[in-house]
Write a protein that holds these residues in place. Structure first.
Motif, short mmCIF file in Angstrom:
data_model
loop_
_atom_site.label_atom_id
_atom_site.label_comp_id
_atom_site.label_asym_id
_atom_site.label_seq_id
_atom_site.Cartn_x
_atom_site.Cartn_y
_atom_site.Cartn_z
N ASP A 231 10.09 -22.43 42.36
CA ASP A 231 10.13 -23.18 41.10
C ASP A 231 10.07 -24.68 41.35
N ALA A 232 9.88 -25.41 40.27
CA ALA A 232 9.88 -26.87 40.32
C ALA A 232 10.63 -27.41 39.10
N VAL A 233 11.41 -28.45 39.31
CA VAL A 233 12.19 -29.08 38.25
C VAL A 233 11.88 -30.57 38.24
N ALA B 137 14.05 -19.64 32.52
CA ALA B 137 12.97 -19.27 31.60
C ALA B 137 11.58 -19.59 32.14
N ALA B 138 11.46 -20.51 33.11
CA ALA B 138 10.13 -20.97 33.50
C ALA B 138 10.06 -21.29 34.98
N ARG B 139 8.86 -21.24 35.50
CA ARG B 139 8.63 -21.64 36.89
C ARG B 139 8.75 -23.15 37.03
N VAL B 140 8.25 -23.88 36.04
CA VAL B 140 8.34 -25.35 36.05
C VAL B 140 9.08 -25.77 34.79
N THR B 141 10.16 -26.52 34.98
CA THR B 141 10.96 -27.00 33.85
C THR B 141 11.01 -28.51 33.90
N VAL B 142 10.72 -29.13 32.76
CA VAL B 142 10.71 -30.58 32.64
C VAL B 142 11.79 -30.99 31.66
N PHE B 143 12.68 -31.88 32.08
CA PHE B 143 13.74 -32.39 31.22
C PHE B 143 13.43 -33.85 30.88
#
Length: 637
Positions: free
Chosen positions: A225-227, A335-341
């Protein structure tokens, strides 16, 4: 400044000045760009100016191509070299004026120097480019001739607005841009760090979307994953990044969702932008939508206003046993492979909003992930005015500095109304002329629910004999078509109600009237924060003010610590004061605070600089979107 005085002296006061102009990609900020009309050709005319306070210079010792300036440790670049590099970009194939038929020039102005003290500027071997002209305090006659050659006496407003738009400073308001394209076209001009952040997210999605293990939430999957954490103040372009990523990656076939904690933002996107487009509407969700993780996992989850994250997810539409049991941030990462906050700590306005960079980093660390962080510094709301953003920070006490008197910068206009009646007249006049406009206020009056089956609203906001409606409680339209709070900021009928921080967060208007109430008042050189006390009018079952102060049930309760209460109120006014894209009109219900605002804003030049709809050039007029309003047969009377 001296250059403005020179223009006034030769009857060229209509020439516009852009100070510290920084087009994306420019080698360095340009001290001043003069914008007007050329007297010979009638074309738009632009002049780049290097302003130097130097009183004298000498040829550099270590590097003869540079200059030695008394009082400065390092040798300085030659002004003509700086100017040439900036001009080559500004007027070149990659600059903001590419493709336009224009006139242009550039020179350096050393207003503190005598010509005999800067002879090093003219040393043998120096550049003789078109940008190697210099003017000192001894050369004012020649300076005036150059300005008269470049500009006639007409206004440069239209040309200046065109330049700001082409630089991406004067982006269309987020809502207008989305409505015009319905999210299908590139509608935001991403700049600098925005571009870098968006590119990094795109690369991560494209790299991870086809990775194995899509249906299983295991530690081995988490390592794939990536955050991303993208921080920035109000108007720094966080939502523009998120919406542009959603558009691009959804069109490529990726599974994307756009989550927020704002009912107003969510309703605006679904009702106003994605009108009758179910597929578009379905991409917008709440933070609490992922109590059960989607299967398969999303390729990208964008979490806007992530400062509004809660400790755990709740949903009053389902039984409590179906609410979240763990941290909400974990549900979003699951919920996701890549999450952006996307977050801004200055917009956290409730005690139970826990979204911070540290919270996200800790949650990512439990998955053996390290978030990639971007910090956005540029300002796109409030006319792109960094000066106004800093002034608001100083005014509210965020910076710890004394607040200077507001200095008009040509990008943002500020004034203080003498009464709520005057404030309303100004805002309504702009609204009726065609601008987008709203009035907002601190949560300083009880918010009564609509009455009866017709949903009649109560005039809760009461200042002397001036009584007005709050934005409507609930999800349904009220008497006379008054929109619910979540649509107040975009429905045309919203002009008849006063908005609060919860209905305005994430939105913006050309003109915004801001009423500061008694929850934050100026006393003895500092802000004092007050909680209100309400009383019940039993005969009509209406709550009124007994003691002035805050009536926000989320922050004014006895269980909320004083320092938390103060932070929430201060942050709420930060949100309200940054909703305008052209002009903010302020008023305080407290006399001492009103006097303080008057002093810090100062005298306002009403004519000319005031960005009324009438004064704006045609290119700057963006008619507000008219979509909205409930069909007449659906309104209950």
């Amino acid at each position: 400044m001296e250059l403005a005085q020179e223009l006034e002296e030769i009857d060229r006061g209509g020439v516009h000045m852009l100070v510290e102009c920084s087009p994306d990609g420019a080698p360095a900020p340009i001290d001043v760009v003069l914008v007007g009309r050329h007297p010979g050709t009638g074309r738009d005319s632009f002049a780049l100016i290097e302003l130097k306070r130097w009183a004298s210079v000498a040829v550099g010792v270590r590097n003869e191509s540079k200059l030695l300036v008394p009082g400065m440790k390092r040798e300085k670049a030659h002004p003509s070299d700086q100017l040439t590099r900036n001009a080559d970009y500004f007027f070149g194939e990659n600059g903001p004026l590419k493709g336009l038929q224009i006139e242009y020039a550039g020179f350096s102005y050393l207003h503190n120097a005598h010509v005999g003290d800067v002879q090093a500027l003219f040393a043998p071997g120096r550049s003789t480019s078109p940008y190697s002209m210099y003017f000192t305090r001894d050369d004012r006659v020649e300076l005036h001739r150059e300005l008269l050659r470049q500009f006639d006496s007409s206004s440069g407003a239209t040309s200046a607005e065109l330049l700001l738009q082409r630089m991406g400073v004067r982006n269309a308001p987020l809502l207008n841009a989305m409505v015009s394209s319905k999210g299908e076209d590139t509608v935001f001009t991403l700049r600098g760090e925005q571009k870098r952040a968006a590119a990094a997210v795109r690369m991560a999605v494209e790299r991870l979307s086809d990775a194995p293990g899509e249906d299983l939430l295991t530690a081995s999957v988490w390592k794939e994953d990536a955050v991303f954490v993208i921080r920035g103040g109000a108007g720094s372009g966080k939502s523009a990044i998120g919406l542009e990523l959603m558009r691009q990656l959804a069109l490529q076939g990726h599974r994307v969702r756009y989550a927020s904690g704002s009912r107003a933002f969510d309703a605006t996107m679904k009702r106003h932008v994605g009108y009758r487009d179910r597929a578009f509407q379905d991409m917008f969700v709440f933070f609490s939508s992922f109590i059960k993780p989607p299967k398969p996992r999303l390729d990208l989850l964008i979490c806007d206003e992530a400062h509004r994250l809660r400790e755990r997810s709740t949903n009053h539409r389902v039984p409590e046993e179906q609410w979240g049991t763990g941290p909400q941030v974990d549900e979003l990462l699951d919920a996701a492979r890549v999450t952006v906050f996307l977050l801004d700590g200055r917009q956290s306005v409730r005690p139970n909003e826990v979204g911070t960079v540290e919270l996200i980093e800790d949650a990512a660390a439990r998955r053996e992930l390290s978030p990639t962080t971007f910090a956005l510094q540029e300002q796109f709301r409030c006319g792109g005015s960094d000066a106004y953003r800093q002034w608001v920070h100083d005014l509210l006490g965020f910076s710890g500095r004394d607040v200077d008197r507001w200095a008009p910068d040509g990008l943002m206009h500020v004034e203080v109304a003498d009464s709520p009646e005057e404030l309303e007249r100004v805002i309504r006049r702009e609204h009726d002329a065609g601008a987008s406009a709203r009035i907002v206020a601190g949560f300083c009056w009880p918010w009564n629910k609509p009455k009866g089956h017709v949903r009649r609203l109560v005039k809760d906001v009461r200042i002397g004999g001036w009584h007005r409606l709050w934005n409507a409680w609930g999800d349904n339209y009220c008497e006379h078509g008054a929109p619910p709070a979540k649509l107040w900021g975009v429905d045309p009928a919203g002009i008849d109600q006063i908005g609060c921080v919860y209905s305005s967060q994430g939105l913006e208007w050309d003109w915004c009237g801001v009423i500061l109430g008694d929850d934050m008042v100026w006393r003895d050189g500092k802000w004092v924060f007050q909680k209100g006390v309400k009383r019940r009018e039993k005969a009509v079952k209406i709550w009124r003010v007994r003691k002035p102060g805050s009536f926000d049930p989320e922050v004014a309760g006895s269980a909320v610590a004083p320092e938390v209460f103060e932070d929430c109120v201060r942050n709420a006014y930060h949100v309200l004061l940054t909703r305008a894209s052209r002009a903010a009109v302020l008023y305080s219900t407290d006399p001492d605070t009103q006097a303080y605002l008057k002093d810090r804003v100062g005298e306002v030049e009403i004519a000319g600089l005031r960005p009324t709809w009438e004064n704006l050039p045609e290119v700057a007029r963006r008619p507000r979107s008219q979509r909205g309003g409930k069909p007449q047969q659906d309104v209950l009377f």
